[in-house]
Design an enzyme around this catalytic site. Sequence first.
Site, PDB file in Angstrom:
ATOM      1  N   LYS A 146      -3.347  -3.533  -9.222  1.00  0.00           N
ATOM      2  CA  LYS A 146      -2.856  -2.260  -8.700  1.00  0.00           C
ATOM      3  C   LYS A 146      -4.030  -1.289  -8.788  1.00  0.00           C
ATOM      4  O   LYS A 146      -4.422  -0.854  -9.871  1.00  0.00           O
ATOM      5  CB  LYS A 146      -1.665  -1.764  -9.524  1.00  0.00           C
ATOM      6  N   ASP A 194      13.845   3.195 -11.699  1.00  0.00           N
ATOM      7  CA  ASP A 194      13.676   2.901 -10.275  1.00  0.00           C
ATOM      8  C   ASP A 194      13.940   1.427  -9.988  1.00  0.00           C
ATOM      9  O   ASP A 194      13.166   0.762  -9.308  1.00  0.00           O
ATOM     10  CB  ASP A 194      12.256   3.283  -9.840  1.00  0.00           C
ATOM     11  N   SER A 201       0.845  -1.190   0.000  1.00  0.00           N
ATOM     12  CA  SER A 201       0.000   0.000   0.000  1.00  0.00           C
ATOM     13  C   SER A 201       0.877   1.236   0.000  1.00  0.00           C
ATOM     14  O   SER A 201       1.727   1.395   0.879  1.00  0.00           O
ATOM     15  CB  SER A 201      -0.919   0.004   1.226  1.00  0.00           C
ATOM     16  N   ALA A 202       0.694   2.105  -1.003  1.00  0.00           N
ATOM     17  CA  ALA A 202       1.438   3.358  -1.093  1.00  0.00           C
ATOM     18  C   ALA A 202       0.438   4.501  -1.184  1.00  0.00           C
ATOM     19  O   ALA A 202      -0.769   4.293  -1.059  1.00  0.00           O
ATOM     20  CB  ALA A 202       2.376   3.339  -2.300  1.00  0.00           C
ATOM     21  N   SER A 203       0.923   5.705  -1.412  1.00  0.00           N
ATOM     22  CA  SER A 203       0.030   6.855  -1.366  1.00  0.00           C
ATOM     23  C   SER A 203      -0.953   6.890  -2.526  1.00  0.00           C
ATOM     24  O   SER A 203      -2.066   7.377  -2.391  1.00  0.00           O
ATOM     25  CB  SER A 203       0.846   8.156  -1.349  1.00  0.00           C
ATOM     26  N   GLN A 241      -2.949   0.697  -4.079  1.00  0.00           N
ATOM     27  CA  GLN A 241      -2.849  -0.472  -3.215  1.00  0.00           C
ATOM     28  C   GLN A 241      -2.854  -1.703  -4.110  1.00  0.00           C
ATOM     29  O   GLN A 241      -3.563  -1.746  -5.118  1.00  0.00           O
ATOM     30  CB  GLN A 241      -4.027  -0.496  -2.239  1.00  0.00           C
TER      31      GLN A 241
END
Length: 441
Positions: A139, A276, A119-121, A124
């Site tokens: 996602k 990344d 879970s990120a900003s 999820q």
Amino acid sequence: MQRPHLLRHTFNVVNRVRQTASVAGLSALRVAKGEKPDAYLLKETFEQLGTTYIKIGQFIASTPSLFPRAYVEAFQDCLDQTTPLSYSYIERVLKEELEVDGQRLDDLFADIDPTPLASASIAQVHAARLHNGDDVVLKVQKPNVETIMQTDLGVLHAVTKLLEVMMPSMKFASIAPIIDEIRLRMLAETDFISESKNIADFQQFLAMSGNNKVVAPKVYDALTTKRVLTMSRLYGVSMVDTHAMRQYCDDPAQVMTDTLNTWFASLMLCNSFHADLHAGNLMLLTDGRIGFLDFGIVGQLKAESWRACLTMVQALQDNNYPVMAQAMVDMEMTHARHEVNIKALTADLERMMQSIMAEDRAFTSGVPFNSKEQADELNKMMLEIVFIGKAHGIHFPRDFALLTKQLLYFDRFMRTLAPDMDMFSDGRVQMLGQDAGSQAL
């Protein structure tokens, strides 16, 4: 039918403006009570404001060519992790996006795990299974993310205009292109169709180059929208765990070689490069292939700028500061390049590297790159390079920070998988991107 949606959208916008004003007011009160209005106070405020401002903080941290050094350093610790939302919210988004033409979620998926994998900003991630037996990951964009971002960016734009009127001497107009850059990057990250195209570009590159050693997740286009990205689930182990890797490969160093060769080739043969590739986004699969994950952050660079950047990093490895200085000038982004004093630039670079190596022996210790201390070392080195370059009138390409940080990250990453390998002198590492770029030009 549109009225309830419009009312909900308006309410979300008003509520977001109220939340922003409240947090900003508390920060202003802290300053009024005597607290120093520095970069760290701004970072704390951004973290309290959430999604948009955390992303802006990450943008500041990764773009030292645009922002003051103190702010780049302060935002290095700006995290992008949030408390998971309940599955009921995620299910609502899935229904809104995928239940079309009379289809229900039960018709599309045999099973969806309500416990998130991450879970990120912005999103999820949940595991799921299709009726044909395929294991997939979903996602799912968190509710109101785009509205929050658009509102926040609108407020920032308005504040900038206000400051231009109130304090013209501060030249706030120069912030406009930075906000435009932030808008482009952030809104692209909320569009999962864009991410799916990045994956498709990379897969096309793999097919064109005949690369069967690396794989990216398969995107299920029929189950992908702007807010939902459905991909095949890849199973494997982290590429910083050499013990686990040996279950699926004989030589971790060869895995590192294949990773490097693929990434170098993609710089010239793919529309964008993965910007990344940290340990969480690289995986050795159980079938021995290498998985490249999460294409939300990609970069683009002109061929000549990449060649100069590659020369610069190689010169850094060789402690060849005159070549490094010339490469920085050759980035094709320097105004009045004939005015750059190469000798003075060389001296500054040598002084900077000697200082870093004297202060932090981790730089040459050979310790695997899996600690926050060494991540900070990379950030420090890149900040110094950019700082020195700017002092000599050098303007770096937009994605220079992304590219250089990835190259330096690979150098540390190799200490785990291939401690005896040198990225630039090992015969197994082929700089395919240079040859491919020459043919393409």
